[in-house]
Scaffold this motif. Structure first.
Motif, short mmCIF file in Angstrom:
data_model
loop_
_atom_site.label_atom_id
_atom_site.label_comp_id
_atom_site.label_asym_id
_atom_site.label_seq_id
_atom_site.Cartn_x
_atom_site.Cartn_y
_atom_site.Cartn_z
N ASN A 1 0.28 -1.67 0.34
CA ASN A 1 0.07 -0.14 -0.10
C ASN A 1 0.60 1.29 -0.06
O ASN A 1 1.81 1.10 0.19
N ARG A 2 0.23 2.12 0.67
CA ARG A 2 0.38 3.78 0.31
C ARG A 2 2.21 3.49 1.71
O ARG A 2 3.00 3.80 1.11
N ASP A 3 1.74 3.16 2.26
CA ASP A 3 2.56 2.90 3.24
C ASP A 3 3.65 2.08 3.20
O ASP A 3 5.27 2.22 3.31
N GLY A 4 3.77 0.87 2.30
CA GLY A 4 4.60 -0.05 1.25
C GLY A 4 5.10 1.05 0.87
O GLY A 4 6.56 0.85 0.26
N ALA A 5 5.09 1.75 -0.38
CA ALA A 5 5.89 2.92 -1.31
C ALA A 5 6.07 3.63 -0.38
O ALA A 5 7.61 3.48 -0.51
N SER B 1 17.61 -8.48 23.39
CA SER B 1 16.85 -8.64 24.58
C SER B 1 15.93 -9.29 24.64
O SER B 1 16.37 -9.93 26.11
N LEU B 2 15.04 -10.43 24.41
CA LEU B 2 14.81 -11.35 24.29
C LEU B 2 15.44 -12.41 24.13
O LEU B 2 15.04 -13.81 25.14
N LEU B 3 16.67 -12.72 23.75
CA LEU B 3 17.09 -13.82 23.68
C LEU B 3 18.17 -13.82 24.40
O LEU B 3 19.26 -15.12 24.09
N GLY B 4 18.60 -13.06 24.96
CA GLY B 4 20.21 -12.61 25.71
C GLY B 4 21.02 -12.20 24.88
O GLY B 4 21.86 -11.46 24.49
N GLU B 5 21.37 -13.24 24.07
CA GLU B 5 22.22 -12.61 22.86
C GLU B 5 21.72 -12.51 21.93
O GLU B 5 20.87 -13.56 21.25
N ALA B 6 22.27 -11.50 20.72
CA ALA B 6 22.00 -11.07 19.54
C ALA B 6 22.14 -12.42 18.65
O ALA B 6 23.47 -12.55 18.32
N PRO B 7 20.99 -13.12 17.91
CA PRO B 7 21.39 -13.90 16.75
C PRO B 7 22.00 -12.92 14.83
O PRO B 7 21.59 -11.89 15.22
N GLN B 8 22.52 -13.85 13.98
CA GLN B 8 22.56 -13.32 13.24
C GLN B 8 21.37 -12.45 12.43
O GLN B 8 19.89 -13.70 12.90
N SER B 9 20.94 -11.37 12.25
CA SER B 9 19.65 -10.66 11.72
C SER B 9 19.30 -10.38 10.80
O SER B 9 20.28 -9.44 10.51
N HIS B 10 18.64 -10.29 9.83
CA HIS B 10 18.41 -9.63 9.04
C HIS B 10 17.05 -9.20 8.41
O HIS B 10 16.06 -9.97 8.72
N VAL B 11 16.24 -8.16 8.19
CA VAL B 11 15.03 -7.65 8.03
C VAL B 11 14.74 -7.13 6.58
O VAL B 11 15.41 -6.19 6.97
N SER B 12 13.83 -7.31 6.33
CA SER B 12 13.60 -6.33 4.96
C SER B 12 12.12 -6.21 4.98
O SER B 12 11.52 -6.88 5.52
N ILE B 13 11.91 -5.11 3.92
CA ILE B 13 10.74 -4.63 4.32
C ILE B 13 10.85 -4.36 2.07
O ILE B 13 11.56 -3.10 1.51
N GLU B 14 10.07 -5.32 1.39
CA GLU B 14 9.98 -4.95 -0.08
C GLU B 14 8.70 -4.24 -0.15
O GLU B 14 7.61 -4.72 0.24
N SER B 15 8.30 -2.94 -1.34
CA SER B 15 7.09 -2.87 -1.13
C SER B 15 6.36 -4.04 -2.66
O SER B 15 6.68 -3.56 -4.21
N ILE B 16 5.61 -4.49 -2.70
CA ILE B 16 5.21 -5.05 -4.00
C ILE B 16 3.63 -5.06 -4.24
O ILE B 16 3.11 -5.38 -3.90
N ASP B 17 3.92 -4.10 -5.35
CA ASP B 17 2.41 -3.39 -5.52
C ASP B 17 1.10 -4.22 -5.49
O ASP B 17 -0.14 -4.30 -4.47
#
Ligand SMILES: NC(=O)c1ccc[n+]([C@@H]2O[C@H](COP(=O)([O-])OP(=O)(O)OC[C@H]3O[C@@H](n4cnc5c(N)ncnc54)[C@H](O)[C@@H]3O)[C@@H](O)[C@H]2O)c1
Ligand SMILES: NC(=O)c1ccc[n+]([C@@H]2O[C@H](COP(=O)([O-])OP(=O)(O)OC[C@H]3O[C@@H](n4cnc5c(N)ncnc54)[C@H](O)[C@@H]3O)[C@@H](O)[C@H]2O)c1
Ligand SMILES: NC(=O)c1ccc[n+]([C@@H]2O[C@H](COP(=O)([O-])OP(=O)(O)OC[C@H]3O[C@@H](n4cnc5c(N)ncnc54)[C@H](O)[C@@H]3O)[C@@H](O)[C@H]2O)c1
Ligand SMILES: NC(=O)c1ccc[n+]([C@@H]2O[C@H](COP(=O)([O-])OP(=O)(O)OC[C@H]3O[C@@H](n4cnc5c(N)ncnc54)[C@H](O)[C@@H]3O)[C@@H](O)[C@H]2O)c1
Ligand code: NA
Ligand code: NA
Lengths: 407, 407, 407, 407
Positions: free
Chosen positions: B276-280, B301-317
């Motif tokens: 949506n517009r938010d995605g755009a 903080s929840l796991l005690g130790e930070a895992p390798q982490s990757h977050v992505s947000i893609e805008s898919i119309d």
């Protein structure tokens, strides 16, 4: 103080879970492995006085032949334990093997019969004889290793479900059944005779020998009302039933989120694939019923209302110990708009269960030292069908566990 | 007592979330819809004295033209609200439209500029003028509807992230910036000038007009230290930031399970698709950074130790409001054996957010009546980056919410 | 007739793919393993005259130290090859090790530099010197093992993408570059100098020594126009680029179904997680670009129209060789109703690639015997970016392969 | 030439598929909708002479009351057809309604009985009477609309499976059964009587009236050997059975990939969730058996060897027409390493089926004009259990279809 040695008597002692317990304890003793999977090694339980790895001694009953090293090799191939472990811990495993005795098979069902080994099944004429045989083996184990406390753990194959109405509710009624002659075949199902299955008799043997009991299996026989009363009267603690290692763990983690957010779950379908001996036993329809039952009760209480629900367990050989669960949750949010959560869980069943067995042994050791008796509801976080506790979310169960252990 | 009327002033008043709030309140007033999605309608909060549906009056600021009915028709097509809703609630929506005023755009970023509408943007020469304009509109809204209490809710498009070091920490320092001339272009990014973005100025306008503030967006400008102090000094409550509606909700639900079971999370990858517009807006790289930041802090903080982490947000119309998140969690259990949990979340973002906005308005109304001031940490369950509260698991946050609301 | 011995010269000879090739051939020779994964062992190609396992001899270039047995042990831990394989085939692996020579590094990129080992990199003053060094090693290999035919296979780390416009299109233009002095650092990127990377020089070395070439990597340098002409002129066959083992294989299998059914694909998002050395190299942004490019061209041609598409590759250490790909396909059916297909692929990359390398070697041996020259388009089924063939669906590519091989 | 009008006689004329066909044709006629989902509108079939949208006239048999507009409104709510469609095409739907006649119910099973409507079920004393009634209705339809050609399409609820051994193989044997008195109850299952179900009688009625037949359902009664002979003798074409719209489509697309790559599939588990009336009928165990059978035959032929396979269909109310299928494929690659492919298919069943029905009608019209007779195996791409064709991969079936249609 967790002084002296604590004995662990595993029913199903060469099975997947039991073997992983034996390998794991050996690895922990040698400092080879991180304590992953062990709840008793989390920071929250750090201060609790529990038996150390080298204070724990293993033995048990088994109805199949072979050696623990052979079982370990199978697990190694199946990616349950690290490459090389069977060889590395061969001595420790042989030592446990030396404390494994023939088990009893009583109304245990067709599927178990197919792999049980006559020379590893103790012949008994009556239920009472079976109870005595179990108690005798336990007492010998205690004496041989100079054990302070003993915990019996049921990790035998799941028995067929038992008609709970047929089980005695009073101690006397139960006692009266114990002299019925057993069927000629130890697997017989004869309406005229004592309805108790092996799991009940193992539990009675534990009491007889002054041991605590952990029922990690879905077999309900170990927890009928009369038996609960017997444990209570004997001043012994017990807990169960059915270790919570996979889909149910996730259900009890996720359902509270839907409830807290007022998201209305219309349906929750769970499809479990599993390929090991446990999977093969469960594939036998009667046995499966016991497991599915213990999985289906939870959602209604956590969600307030029961969603349409379907749980299946299929035995898929190629998966081995690698349980794969797919869950599909269909829920409605604001203004009724339907949404979906799906998850796939790919867990190694024995590797998930074994550390919990070790946790439960250590915590039952604590209960024995504290002289707690009857069902220990505070251990509900470990079980699919917790004795002595109403169904709750996993976080709340964990909070209760921590309070109980650290109090 | 929740007496009289409570005004809700929505910043981004014709956006997806705001429109769903307007439609939803109309439906709730008419008894058309179940209360799904509303936390304040769960049994746990049943006894709390909160404004009824017809005690809530809507208005707000917006920088785009069009009507709420048009926005509602878009949502109808996008399966966010029920078929027929735009028509059915046309009168109620028109009434809200009559209380929508041109908004302010200050350093709000390129993406918003592309759809903002000059005649719906209030021209202001200085930041102070913008604050005054906002406060004036709020006061007029209060007077016109004879409102007892007013809550401003930020549901405008996400602003680009702001260098937090550049934001004032003291009230006086902030005040000194407010007379800088604004860039010629309301979207300018001029190092020599006041670094505050529109979200900060809206927050200041709320204080000026005696309103509480809910920051449902990831825009950090509304919550700099100086502004927190201003709310506290004014005796007004505020809360935020960034409504917790999807992947993060699941992370804060699932991570405590891994921690409680001592399962070591090696990596946690989350891939979010949104159309949506938010995605755009989020697809515009700068804006995305703000969102991803607010999503990545939790696990460590929840796991005690930070895992390798990757977050992505893609805008898919093609997905519209239907956020699809795939998460892959790789964890190690007993003896280090690696296992996997994957989930796919298919949620309708505006339908998840809107009831939380209504919940927050009702609970901030309670805070106003209780004369609580500053950041209300007890509302952490609603936010990805909760103000006034350390990161915790979702169940614990919910427990705190219930204690706070029912005390 | 596939008479005599065929030499396989692996560039990247101790990498994951190459080591799996070596272990696999040893296992096949001893009859230890089923022929799974080998296309040349399907019924459809049963009649084709191809070299037997013991007619194939391995050698190659490598820029890292260590031994093949060490590489095999890593793969064993990573569950790529069976438990015990490194030990069982230690002799065969040592024999291959004896035929591995230092490689050349020319503009190969930062990521490779981090693990390359100075004493395993051949120092060369000019590109031509590098080509000669490669050819000399190849000729020595051929002589030492009395080989009838030799196939070079590029399975080295992916190089950074090269500006294709900068590559020579004519043989003479290419030749003119070969005497430029190389940068002091073999990894230099000096605009004034010859733009060819190591992959180009390896390809030229193959021609020089009369070998066929398989480019299993996405490195485009091996296939510039001038090099294609050189192979053609020399009467030698070559093929590539980029082995098709995972997500792209599925795309080329599934996309034709959407096309045949006239289902309109609006978006196709693919998210790849990978943890081995290859993953680490690809995580280096420049390198990734080359891979993503080669993955994105396919859909437009198979679907007629290009959907909105997004492909990402993330390096997630804990996954090792276990590529996990999640694809989300959003498509519209009758009357425009949107539907979704998602898949998760959990494949072991080296185990998928190695049999294809063996297939390609056998089929290039056939091409050599048939005296085919230039790009062998009939092998398109093996590649993401097939040379000499338009992009088609996987089934059609397979049909072409079978026709070509059996004709 | 596709001259004049072609009649389509839908059995199950107010069901989900039939209603979507009616709405879709109306939308296509008005140019409202893209031709997505229609195979006959792909480029590959562009040149084929097929009836235009306004040359197709609908009618049919139905055993439930209500109107097509009501059915369309249900589909609109269920997101099968666009918002507003029921109203927009109300006139066209009413026109079709005028050509719908009461159906026949003969041994059709308990599940159908629960929703069939006595006044929409034609009473018949013998099977022959039912056949005559069907033929009479068809002839009247042909006459009323001046139709050149007529195609009957079975899209009625799935019947319980029939013991195929009990069905006649010769025309005479079949004829001899048609005068048995029918059970008092049209749903009776009386061993002494004619074993034919309604689907057989509809097929015979089609022949009687000179119509072609498409069996889109899994009901095998329409395709017993005697009936195949009758169609052939009458010079009429027929095809079926069971439209291929979901999981099977994917199986027939993916399995050839595993085969081509020599990846050994150990197990393939498919779990289907479905919530509409079709789902409810299939949930009735007998009916389900027919569907699962038709789904399980495929893999063995495509893969060479049959993997362990499990297919389930669960009726989950909340899903409506939105079939969700999860498939888990466990396969072994090089050196036996096990890998996994999972997919989730979320398709709208009626929206997938309806365009195929239209395609089949147009292609059967072509077959009628070409005077093809008996089973049209070239249409195998459309069916799970194709008549007149061995099981093959979907791409190959599509190639055959294109050759046939364009020849
Ligand atoms: N692994 C998990 O995640 C998990 C979780 C919850 C419950 N469980 C339960 O734990 C039990 C053990 O699981 P497993 O995977 O180790 O199974 P398993 O089949 O590998 O082991 C069971 C062992 O019990 C033995 N046995 C059967 N009947 C016996 C009897 N009457 N007396 C003595 N031994 C007997 C069998 O010979 C076998 O060696 C099962 O009931 C299972 O359902 C396991
Ligand atoms: N929907 C969710 O689940 C969710 C969850 C957490 C946070 N959020 C946040 O809520 C916000 C709103 O989301 P949405 O989906 O409604 O987006 P949207 O784009 O539909 O609506 C935002 C509206 O804000 C308006 N706007 C932009 N800048 C403005 C300004 N300076 N003054 C006044 N109006 C302005 C826009 O014109 C638009 O109408 C976003 O920041 C989003 O990140 C949403
Ligand atoms: N495994 C698959 O499924 C697959 C599929 C398609 C393509 N590929 C490609 O195959 C290649 C090899 O993959 P891998 O997993 O074996 O990677 P890897 O990193 O394990 O092996 C690559 C080897 O090449 C060596 N090397 C690097 N540059 C060199 C040079 N200039 N000369 C000689 N040796 C050099 C490295 O030292 C390393 O040992 C990569 O380009 C990869 O993208 C792999
Ligand atoms: N939708 C798909 O993707 C798909 C795919 C393959 C096969 N099919 C088959 O197509 C058929 C129709 O599916 P649907 O979703 O439309 O189901 P539906 O239940 O919506 O429609 C079936 C209709 O047939 C009617 N009916 C039942 N018995 C009848 C009889 N003897 N005579 C006349 N009418 C009768 C019912 O009243 C109902 O209106 C089913 O057999 C289904 O298995 C559907
Ligand atoms: Na990404
Ligand atoms: Na099932």
């Amino acid at each position: 103080m967790a002084d002296g040695k604590t004995g662990v008597w595993l029913i199903g002692a060469r099975g997947g879970v039991a073997t992983t317990v034996a390998v794991g304890l050996a690895a922990l003793r040698r400092g080879d492995a991180p304590a992953y999977g062990l709840v008793t090694e989390t920071a929250a339980l750090a201060g609790v006085d529990l038996p150390a790895w080298d204070q724990i001694v293993l033995g048990g009953h088994e109805v199949r032949g072979g050696t623990l090293v052979e079982s370990a090799r199978e697990l190694e191939k199946g990616r349950v334990i690290p490459v090389g472990a069977a060889e590395r811990y061969a001595d420790e495993l042989a030592a446990v093997d030396a404390s494994i005795r023939p088990g009893v098979l009583v109304r245990s069902g067709r599927a178990i019969e197919t792999f049980a080994d006559a020379e590893h099944v103790a012949a008994c004429a009556t239920p009472r004889e079976a109870v005595q045989k179990v108690a005798t083996d336990l007492r010998a184990f205690r004496a041989a290793h100079d054990l302070k406390r003993v915990v019996m753990v049921l990790v035998a194959s799941t028995e067929p479900p038992v008609d709970e109405a047929s089980l005695p509710t009073e101690i006397e009624a139960l006692d009266a059944l114990l002299d019925d002659p057993l069927s000629d075949s130890p697997l017989g199902d004869d309406a005229a005779r004592c309805p108790l299955r092996a799991s009940s008799l193992y539990a009675l043997g534990a009491v007889e020998a002054g041991a605590a009991l952990v029922n990690f299996t879905p077999s309900r026989g170990a927890n009928c009302q009369a038996i609960e009363k017997i444990f209570f009267r004997a001043g012994l603690p017990h807990c169960g039933a059915d270790g919570k290692t996979g889909e149910t763990l996730l259900k009890s983690t996720l359902a509270p989120m839907f409830a807290a957010r007022h998201l209305h779950v219309d349906s929750w379908v769970g499809h479990n694939l599993l390929g090991n001996r446990d999977g093969a036993v469960l594939a036998d329809l009667d046995h499966k019923k016991a497991k599915v039952q213990s999985k289906e009760q939870l959602l209604a209480s956590l969600l307030g209302e029961a969603p349409q629900s379907h749980v299946s367990i299929e035995s898929i050989d190629s998966l081995g110990d690698w349980k794969t669960a797919w869950d599909h949750v269909h829920f409605r949010g604001f203004l009724g708009v339907p949404m979906t959560l799906q998850f796939t869980w790919q867990g190694c069943d024995s590797a998930l269960a074994a550390p919990l067995v070790i946790d439960l042994v250590r915590l039952m050791d604590l209960a024995l030292r504290r002289q707690e008796k009857g069902a220990i509801g505070a251990l509900a976080a470990f079980f699919k069908s917790p004795l002595g506790a109403a169904p709750r979310g996993f976080v709340e169960e964990t909070q209760t566990l921590i309070e109980w252990a650290t109090r």
